[in-house]
Scaffold this motif. Structure first.
Motif, short mmCIF file in Angstrom:
data_model
loop_
_atom_site.label_atom_id
_atom_site.label_comp_id
_atom_site.label_asym_id
_atom_site.label_seq_id
_atom_site.Cartn_x
_atom_site.Cartn_y
_atom_site.Cartn_z
N TRP A 18 3.33 -7.96 -8.89
CA TRP A 18 3.61 -8.62 -7.59
C TRP A 18 5.08 -9.02 -7.51
O TRP A 18 5.76 -8.75 -6.50
N LEU A 21 7.55 -6.21 -7.23
CA LEU A 21 7.61 -5.62 -5.90
C LEU A 21 8.48 -6.44 -4.95
O LEU A 21 8.82 -5.98 -3.86
N ASP A 238 1.69 -1.42 -14.10
CA ASP A 238 1.76 -0.21 -13.29
C ASP A 238 0.46 -0.03 -12.50
O ASP A 238 0.46 0.35 -11.32
N ARG A 241 0.42 -2.54 -9.70
CA ARG A 241 1.40 -2.18 -8.67
C ARG A 241 0.77 -1.17 -7.71
O ARG A 241 0.87 -1.30 -6.49
N GLN A 242 0.10 -0.18 -8.29
CA GLN A 242 -0.48 0.86 -7.42
C GLN A 242 -1.60 0.30 -6.55
O GLN A 242 -1.77 0.70 -5.40
N ILE A 244 -1.81 -2.84 -5.50
CA ILE A 244 -1.21 -3.69 -4.46
C ILE A 244 -0.61 -2.81 -3.36
O ILE A 244 -0.80 -3.06 -2.15
N GLU A 245 0.09 -1.76 -3.79
CA GLU A 245 0.73 -0.88 -2.80
C GLU A 245 -0.29 -0.19 -1.90
O GLU A 245 -0.01 0.07 -0.73
N ALA A 246 -1.46 0.08 -2.46
CA ALA A 246 -2.49 0.77 -1.68
C ALA A 246 -3.28 -0.17 -0.79
O ALA A 246 -4.11 0.27 0.02
N SER A 247 -3.04 -1.45 -0.93
CA SER A 247 -3.83 -2.43 -0.17
C SER A 247 -3.08 -2.90 1.07
O SER A 247 -1.85 -2.75 1.16
N MET A 250 0.40 -5.13 1.17
CA MET A 250 1.80 -4.68 1.20
C MET A 250 2.44 -4.95 2.56
O MET A 250 3.58 -5.41 2.65
N ARG A 253 3.14 -8.64 3.03
CA ARG A 253 4.25 -9.20 2.25
C ARG A 253 5.57 -9.11 3.03
O ARG A 253 6.51 -9.84 2.75
#
Lengths: 254, 367
Positions: A18, A21, A238, A241-242, A244-247, A250, A253
Motif C-alpha cells: 500500500w 503504491l 508483490d 500490490r497486484q 490492490i491494483e486490481a481492486s 486504486m 486512492r
C-alpha cells in the motif's frame, strides 16, 4: 479519501504494498493490527479517535483515526478465509471434497483415484460452515455491523489461499489438491461467505478474492508470491500490490 | 407324580410362572447368550430403524462398534442422525429386508449393479437405496454415484473387519424394480422419485425367500472375508409396519411380516452355531405390558422400553461385570400410559430416529 485498514498477520505485507503504491502522494491511512489494538472496544463500539497499539516486546503506539464518515474501511485477512479458521479447522476437519464432475473433468482429474476422500454434499457442507463467515468477520474479534456501517465504503480482502505445501502437511493428504478439491471447496465456501456477509445488509460492501493469476493450477497461492516462512500461508508485497491494483480501491486512492 | 419331560423345567418354561407370575425385570431366562462378545470384538450394526437404538446403546456400554463413515468432527451431534451418521457402522441408512442386505453385499462385490436408483427430489437427486442419509439430496446424478462409490468401499471395509454382526430384521414388504430386481428401502414417490407401476412392483417375501436371501448373504460374506469366521446376532424389530401395500389390514400384514422374520431368525439360530437370536420383539410384546411399551402412536417403542430390552442384552453380555436387569434405570412394568404425543425421538439421547417408512403415515386417510 481516508482509509482505516484492519488486518491480522497479513497486514504487514499489505501495508508495504500500500505504501509503495503511494509514490509522491501520501494517502491518509491508519493501519490497525487487530490483535494489537488494546482499546478495541473503545474504537469499535465507542468511536474512539485513536487506537492504542501494544506489542509483545512492550512497545506501544497511538494511531490517530480519521472520522469514519470520511473514510473507507478495509479489512485485510483478519480470519476471513484464514488458514486456521476456514481451511484448517480446530478439531481436525478432514479434507472436504465437494464433488463437481465438471471441475474434475475440466482438470483431467479421475476421482476414482482418490478412494479415501469422503465426499461431502453441498447441504452438509453448508451446515458445517454456515456460521464460519460471520464468526470470522465479526464475532471472533468483536466487530459489529454498526461499526462497519459508519464508513463510506467497506472492502474485505480475504486472506491469500495457503500454499500447496500447507495443505499437504496440515491435511495429511496429497489427494486433496490433486482431486481439485480446493477449487470446489472455495466455490462452495464462497457461496456461503457471500450469502452470509451480504446478508448483513451493509451498504457499499466489496469483497475481494485472490486473483487467479496469483494462484497455481490447484488453487493454492503460487510459490513466488509467498513469504519465505515455514507456515506457508502469508503472501508477499508483490502479491498484495497486484490485488490492490486490481481492486476498486486504486481509484479511491486518487 | 410320574416324571415327564416338563417335570424339572424352570419357571420360564411355563406361561403361568414365566409370564403371568414372573416380573419382567426378574426374569433372567428370556435371553440366554449363545456365545461371548469381548471388548476387543468389532461389532457392526445394521437393520431396520430399531437397530439404531441397539447401536447407540452398544456404543454407550463400551462395545467396539465400528463406524467407518464417521461424521465430520465439526458437525453437531444433534445433526448426525439427519445425515445418516453415527447410526450404523456405515452410512447405509435403514436396511429393512434380507434382500436389501444381500443386494448391498452383492453390489460391494461387484455382482449386482442397482438399476434406477437415482431418484429426483425437487431439483436434487437422491440415492434411492439410502434416501435418508442426505435429506435434501445431491446436486447431480454423478454426485450420487460418486457418494455411493465411496460408501460401498466403506461398507466393504465393515464386512471385512467385523467380528460380530448385529442385524435387525424389519420388513418382508418391499418395492422392486421389475426389470432388474433391484429393491428399495422406500416406495418410489414417497421420499423421492415417482411411482410407475410399469417399472416398480410390490413384493412380500416368503419365509423361504428371506431364508434363502440371508443364507446367500452369509455365503458371500464368508467369501469376502476369505473364510474368516464371524458371529451373528439377529433380532426382529418390534416396531410395527407403518403401512402395508399387501392389500391386507395392516394388523394382519404386520403379523405376517414379523412372524416370517421371527421364524427365519429362529431357524437360522437353530441351524448355525455362530448365530444367536436376541428376543427384542418378544420383550416389547410381553403381555404384561399391555402395549405400554409403545408411544401413543402404538408403533414407536418408548425409550424406557428400549432400556429394558437392552438391559436383557447387557445382563448376558456383561462387559464390566456390573450389569443386571434389576439394575436397569427403567422398569417395564412401571411404564404408565402416555398422555403426550408420540415422537420419533430417543428421549434419553434426544436423538431423532430415522424411520424412512414413517413417511407413509402422511399418506394415510384423515382420521
Amino acid at each position: 479519501m481516508k482509509f482505516v485498514v484492519w488486518g491480522n498477520s497479513h497486514l504487514s505485507a499489505f501495508r508495504d504494498a500500500w505504501l509503495a503504491l503511494d509514490g509522491d502522494k501520501k494517502v491518509e491511512t491508519s493501519f490497525l493490527p487487530t490483535p494489537n489494538v488494546a482499546n478495541f472496544s473503545d474504537v469499535v463500539l465507542h468511536s474512539s479517535q485513536a487506537a492504542r497499539l501494544t506489542f509483545p516486546d512492550g512497545r506501544t503506539q497511538v494511531v490517530a483515526l480519521p472520522p469514519s464518515t470520511e473514510s473507507c474501511l478495509v479489512i485485510v485477512g483478519n480470519g476471513n478465509y484464514g488458514h486456521f479458521s476456514t481451511y484448517e479447522r480446530p478439531g481436525g476437519l478432514p479434507p472436504l471434497w465437494v464433488y463437481s464432475p465438471r471441475v474434475c473433468h475440466e482438470r483431467g482429474v479421475n476421482p476414482h483415484l482418490h478412494p479415501s476422500l469422503a465426499p461431502i454434499s453441498s447441504t452438509l457442507f453448508e451446515v458445517i460452515y454456515r456460521d464460519t463467515p460471520l464468526h470470522c468477520l465479526l464475532h471472533r474479534r468483536g466487530f459489529t455491523p454498526a461499526y462497519f456501517e459508519q464508513f463510506l465504503k467497506i472492502f474485505i480482502f480475504v486472506s491469500p489461499t495457503p500454499a500447496s505445501s500447507f495443505f499437504r502437511r496440515q491435511l495429511h493428504s496429497f489427494q486433496y489438491l490433486e482431486a481439485a478439491c480446493l477449487h470446489q471447496f472455495k466455490q462452495a465456501y464462497g457461496r456461503i461467505f457471500e450469502h452470509q456477509v451480504h446478508g448483513l445488509g451493509l451498504r457499499e460492501l466489496t469483497i475481494h478474492y485472490p486473483l487467479a493469476s496469483l494462484e497455481a493450477w490447484d488453487g493454492t497461492t503460487s510459490e513466488k508470491y509467498l513469504l519465505d516462512e515455514e507456515l506457508q500461508v502469508h503472501a508477499n508485497q508483490d502479491y498484495w500490490r497486484q490485488r490492490i491494483e486490481a481492486s476498486p480501491l486504486m481509484a479511491l486512492r486518487g | 407324580m410320574e416324571v415327564n419331560p416338563y417335570t424339572d423345567l424352570p419357571a420360564g418354561a411355563f406361561w403361568k410362572t414365566g409370564v403371568v407370575a414372573e416380573g419382567l425385570e426378574s426374569s433372567d431366562t428370556i435371553y440366554k447368550k449363545k456365545f461371548e462378545i469381548s471388548l476387543q470384538d468389532s461389532l457392526a450394526v445394521a437393520g431396520s430403524c430399531f437397530s439404531q437404538h441397539v447401536g447407540r446403546r452398544l456404543n454407550k456400554n463400551g462395545y467396539n462398534v465400528l463406524d467407518l463413515e464417521p461424521a465430520p468432527p465439526e458437525l453437531p451431534e444433534s445433526l448426525h442422525q439427519r445425515f445418516g451418521f453415527s447410526t450404523f457402522s456405515a452410512r447405509h441408512g435403514n436396511i429393512y429386508t434380507a434382500r436389501q442386505l444381500l443386494q448391498l453385499l452383492q453390489e460391494v462385490l461387484g455382482e449386482h449393479s442397482p438399476c434406477d436408483y437415482i431418484w429426483k427430489k425437487n431439483d436434487k437427486f437422491v440415492d434411492a437405496l439410502r434416501p435418508s442419509v442426505e435429506p435434501d439430496g445431491l446436486d447431480s446424478p454423478e454426485e450420487v454415484m460418486e457418494h455411493r462409490r465411496y460408501h460401498l468401499a466403506r461398507v466393504r471395509e465393515v464386512f471385512e473387519r467385523l467380528d460380530v454382526f448385529f442385524f435387525t430384521f424389519g420388513l418382508t414388504e418391499m418395492w422392486e424394480h421389475r426389470e432388474s430386481g433391484t429393491v428399495y428401502p422406500t416406495a418410489p414417490g414417497t421420499m423421492a422419485g415417482a411411482f410407475d407401476p410399469r417399472i416398480f412392483v410390490f413384493r412380500n417375501a416368503t419365509h423361504a425367500e428371506v431364508l434363502q436371501d440371508f443364507n446367500h448373504f452369509q455365503s458371500l460374506l464368508l467369501r469376502l472375508r476369505g473364510g474368516r469366521p464371524y458371529k451373528l446376532l439377529l433380532t426382529v424389530s418390534p416396531v410395527p409396519l407403518t403401512a402395508t401395500a399387501s392389500g391386507q389390514h395392516v394388523l394382519v400384514a404386520n403379523a405376517y411380516s414379523k412372524a416370517t422374520l421371527r421364524s427365519v431368525a429362529g431357524q437360522l439360530c437353530m441351524d448355525h452355531e455362530h448365530i444367536d437370536y436376541f428376543p427384542s420383539h418378544e420383550i416389547v410384546f410381553h403381555p404384561k405390558l399391555h402395549s405400554r411399551a409403545f408411544a401413543e402412536n402404538l408403533r414407536s417403542v418408548r425409550d424406557e422400553m428400549v432400556e429394558v430390552v437392552m438391559a436383557y442384552f447387557f445382563a448376558e453380555h456383561d462387559l464390566h461385570g456390573t450389569q443386571a436387569i434389576q439394575n436397569c434405570d427403567a422398569h417395564a412394568e412401571d411404564l404408565q400410559p402416555l398422555s403426550s404425543p408420540a415422537e420419533e425421538v430417543d428421549q434419553r439421547t434426544g436423538v431423532e430416529m430415522a424411520c424412512d417408512e414413517m413417511i407413509l403415515e402422511s399418506f394415510a386417510p384423515p382420521l
